[in-house]
Design a protein around this motif. Structure first.
Motif, PDB file in Angstrom:
ATOM      1  N   ASP A  22       0.810  -1.242   0.054  1.00  0.00           N
ATOM      2  CA  ASP A  22       0.026  -0.012   0.033  1.00  0.00           C
ATOM      3  C   ASP A  22       0.812   1.212   0.048  1.00  0.00           C
ATOM      4  O   ASP A  22       1.676   1.561   0.968  1.00  0.00           O
ATOM      5  CB  ASP A  22      -1.093   0.133   1.189  1.00  0.00           C
ATOM      6  CG  ASP A  22      -2.137  -1.006   1.125  1.00  0.00           C
ATOM      7  OD1 ASP A  22      -2.503  -1.449  -0.146  1.00  0.00           O
ATOM      8  OD2 ASP A  22      -2.304  -1.580   2.132  1.00  0.00           O
ATOM      9  N   LEU A  23       0.898   2.164  -0.997  1.00  0.00           N
ATOM     10  CA  LEU A  23       1.312   3.393  -1.077  1.00  0.00           C
ATOM     11  C   LEU A  23       0.752   4.573  -0.509  1.00  0.00           C
ATOM     12  O   LEU A  23      -0.449   4.234   0.214  1.00  0.00           O
ATOM     13  CB  LEU A  23       1.474   3.781  -2.431  1.00  0.00           C
ATOM     14  CG  LEU A  23       2.348   2.727  -3.582  1.00  0.00           C
ATOM     15  CD1 LEU A  23       2.086   3.496  -4.921  1.00  0.00           C
ATOM     16  CD2 LEU A  23       3.667   2.763  -3.198  1.00  0.00           C
ATOM     17  N   LEU A  54      11.370   2.280  -4.690  1.00  0.00           N
ATOM     18  CA  LEU A  54      11.090   1.211  -3.941  1.00  0.00           C
ATOM     19  C   LEU A  54      11.961  -0.207  -4.303  1.00  0.00           C
ATOM     20  O   LEU A  54      12.438  -0.392  -5.587  1.00  0.00           O
ATOM     21  CB  LEU A  54       9.548   0.634  -4.018  1.00  0.00           C
ATOM     22  CG  LEU A  54       8.572   1.618  -3.627  1.00  0.00           C
ATOM     23  CD1 LEU A  54       7.272   1.070  -3.986  1.00  0.00           C
ATOM     24  CD2 LEU A  54       8.803   2.003  -2.090  1.00  0.00           C
ATOM     25  N   LEU A  55      12.390  -0.892  -3.347  1.00  0.00           N
ATOM     26  CA  LEU A  55      13.011  -2.253  -3.723  1.00  0.00           C
ATOM     27  C   LEU A  55      12.043  -3.288  -3.603  1.00  0.00           C
ATOM     28  O   LEU A  55      11.148  -3.255  -2.662  1.00  0.00           O
ATOM     29  CB  LEU A  55      14.262  -2.361  -2.877  1.00  0.00           C
ATOM     30  CG  LEU A  55      15.247  -1.245  -2.834  1.00  0.00           C
ATOM     31  CD1 LEU A  55      16.437  -1.726  -1.714  1.00  0.00           C
ATOM     32  CD2 LEU A  55      15.989  -1.292  -4.368  1.00  0.00           C
ATOM     33  N   ARG A  72      10.437  -9.510   3.138  1.00  0.00           N
ATOM     34  CA  ARG A  72       9.351 -10.029   2.025  1.00  0.00           C
ATOM     35  C   ARG A  72       8.507  -9.172   1.682  1.00  0.00           C
ATOM     36  O   ARG A  72       7.756  -9.332   0.734  1.00  0.00           O
ATOM     37  CB  ARG A  72       8.680 -11.247   2.907  1.00  0.00           C
ATOM     38  CG  ARG A  72       9.663 -12.323   3.220  1.00  0.00           C
ATOM     39  CD  ARG A  72       8.680 -13.516   4.017  1.00  0.00           C
ATOM     40  NE  ARG A  72       7.610 -14.000   3.422  1.00  0.00           N
ATOM     41  CZ  ARG A  72       7.775 -15.053   2.401  1.00  0.00           C
ATOM     42  NH1 ARG A  72       9.220 -15.546   2.441  1.00  0.00           N
ATOM     43  NH2 ARG A  72       7.129 -15.617   1.916  1.00  0.00           N
ATOM     44  N   ASP A  73       8.753  -7.848   2.155  1.00  0.00           N
ATOM     45  CA  ASP A  73       7.991  -6.817   1.559  1.00  0.00           C
ATOM     46  C   ASP A  73       8.663  -5.750   0.820  1.00  0.00           C
ATOM     47  O   ASP A  73       9.901  -5.945   0.649  1.00  0.00           O
ATOM     48  CB  ASP A  73       7.359  -5.957   2.741  1.00  0.00           C
ATOM     49  CG  ASP A  73       5.860  -5.159   2.581  1.00  0.00           C
ATOM     50  OD1 ASP A  73       5.684  -5.242   1.270  1.00  0.00           O
ATOM     51  OD2 ASP A  73       5.182  -4.862   3.528  1.00  0.00           O
ATOM     52  N   SER A 356      -6.173   2.615  -8.114  1.00  0.00           N
ATOM     53  CA  SER A 356      -6.626   3.811  -7.551  1.00  0.00           C
ATOM     54  C   SER A 356      -6.916   4.036  -6.160  1.00  0.00           C
ATOM     55  O   SER A 356      -6.882   4.869  -5.695  1.00  0.00           O
ATOM     56  CB  SER A 356      -8.007   4.340  -8.293  1.00  0.00           C
ATOM     57  OG  SER A 356      -9.013   3.354  -8.191  1.00  0.00           O
ATOM     58  N   ASP A 357      -6.721   2.572  -5.435  1.00  0.00           N
ATOM     59  CA  ASP A 357      -6.797   2.486  -3.991  1.00  0.00           C
ATOM     60  C   ASP A 357      -5.476   2.648  -3.467  1.00  0.00           C
ATOM     61  O   ASP A 357      -5.312   2.452  -2.198  1.00  0.00           O
ATOM     62  CB  ASP A 357      -7.503   1.135  -3.723  1.00  0.00           C
ATOM     63  CG  ASP A 357      -7.019   0.123  -4.175  1.00  0.00           C
ATOM     64  OD1 ASP A 357      -6.010   0.143  -4.912  1.00  0.00           O
ATOM     65  OD2 ASP A 357      -7.509  -1.016  -3.702  1.00  0.00           O
ATOM     66  N   ALA A 358      -4.444   3.010  -4.254  1.00  0.00           N
ATOM     67  CA  ALA A 358      -3.179   3.048  -3.804  1.00  0.00           C
ATOM     68  C   ALA A 358      -2.454   1.641  -3.645  1.00  0.00           C
ATOM     69  O   ALA A 358      -1.356   1.749  -2.890  1.00  0.00           O
ATOM     70  CB  ALA A 358      -3.074   4.092  -2.584  1.00  0.00           C
TER      71      ALA A 358
END
Length: 372
Positions: A22-23, A54-55, A72-73, A356-358
């Protein structure tokens, strides 16, 4: 069992790998840096939008069967803020520079990923002479010893600007007011353009403006909006230009004859795109004759074009990613719209998609034909 639960159970069979992130805000940008990192940027109006490097999760960077892994994220490597909406972002290969475009659209912004900190900072601007405040320049990068920025809102203002000196090295020099939907650099001297009308062209910058081009498939103004992508050289035989309309029409063309589509098919979209600016068609870099489309709803559709024959036929996708619809309770109410997607540069069936929900998903789909 409700549809979301059905999908979660089915996903164990459909995906080799799946990660969700989630951004801070929705993005229309997924720009690769190498094969382990990606840039994203917010596009909300009247607010500061984050630009992030982001990696990808470590699991996606190693060979199979490595057991449990740390991180893992997704991980934020660098970040910065833009006072404008960022509709497009291009990384300049082999540099720490980025170029962004958005609204207000009177200039492009050049950014630098600082070497000794985690900051992405603005370093300069490139002027754009566009009088209509609702339009923004499309951007592509010529990568060379002296990188150039190809940009334009319309065919009439297409130009290449040297990134360091900001001198103009090429212009279209025409009065044609057709609005652009996409630009793509093909090699050191050529680029492709697509107009919102569906008109396509290939341009050699070593010559005066004399593009090899098609006419618009939509005479008049009511035929939908188009985008396009050219497949990289050496990615198999067959047509290499894919052109997508907001009503779901998809054309494949040979660059040697852009006026006569090799295939013209109808994708099974329930309705025209609610925001044609978000339409996207992309060729798979590591799979012969596969492409993906998005921008119609909360899905990404993957097609194998080798099964297409003739014109005006309806085609079914090889794979449909529905994760943006069913994750985080989105199976109820209004589903998010996929804002962009991109293929992993080295992993054949791995894609990233944003909505569009990030949300941002990275997913490795299973070709069920191979397991039959």
């Amino acid at each position: 069992m409700d549809p979301a639960e059905d999908w979660l159970v089915e996903s164990l069979r459909l995906y080799q790998d799946f990660h969700a992130f989630d951004l801070p805000g929705a993005t229309r940008v997924l720009e690769w840096v190498g094969d382990k990192g990606v840039f994203v940027a917010g596009y909300e109006n009247l607010k500061r939008n984050e630009i992030l490097h982001l990696l990808l999760p470590l699991r996606l960077s190693v060979k199979e069967n490595q057991g449990l892994l740390p991180e893992r994220d997704f991980k934020v490597r660098h970040g910065g803020f833009s006072d404008r909406s960022v509709f497009d972002l291009k990384h300049v290969p082999d540099t720490r520079l980025l170029v962004t475009s958005g609204l207000p659209g009177c200039y492009l912004q050049v950014w630098q990923v600082t070497e000794d900190s985690d900051v992405i900072e603005a370093v300069s601007t490139i002027a754009v002479h566009e009088k209509e405040g609702s339009l923004w320049p499309r951007v592509a990068i010529f990568s060379s010893v002296a990188p150039g920025v190809l940009h334009g809102v319309r065919l009439s203002d297409l130009k290449v600007v040297d990134l360091e000196t900001q001198k103009t090295t090429y212009t279209s020099g025409v009065s044609d007011s057709e609005e652009l939907s996409s630009l793509q650099v093909l090699d050191a001297d050529t680029f492709a353009f697509c107009c919102t009308s569906g008109r396509l062209g290939l341009v050699d910058t070593r010559q005066e403006w004399a593009p090899s081009e098609s006419v618009s498939p939509n005479p008049g103004s009511g035929g939908g909006r188009w985008c396009a992508e050219v497949r990289a050289k050496g990615q198999g035989p067959g047509p290499s230009v894919a052109s997508l309309c907001s009503d779901g029409r998809l054309r494949l063309l040979d660059p040697r004859d852009l006026c006569h589509p090799v295939n013209s098919v109808q994708c099974p979209v329930s309705s025209p795109s609610p925001d044609p600016e978000l339409l996207r068609v992309t060729w798979a870099p590591c799979l012969d004759n596969c492409l993906a489309i998005s921008g119609f709803d909360g899905t990404v559709l993957v097609y194998d074009v080798t099964s297409w024959d003739g014109l005006e036929s309806q085609v079914e996708p090889l794979f449909t990613h529905r994760g943006h619809i069913f994750l985080e309770g989105n199976g109820i109410g209004t589903a998010p719209l996929v804002t962009t997607h991109t293929w992993h540069p080295r992993k054949p069936r791995t894609l990233l998609s944003a909505a569009s929900d990030a949300s941002v998903h990275v997913w490795d789909w299973v070709d069920l034909r191979a397991s039959c």
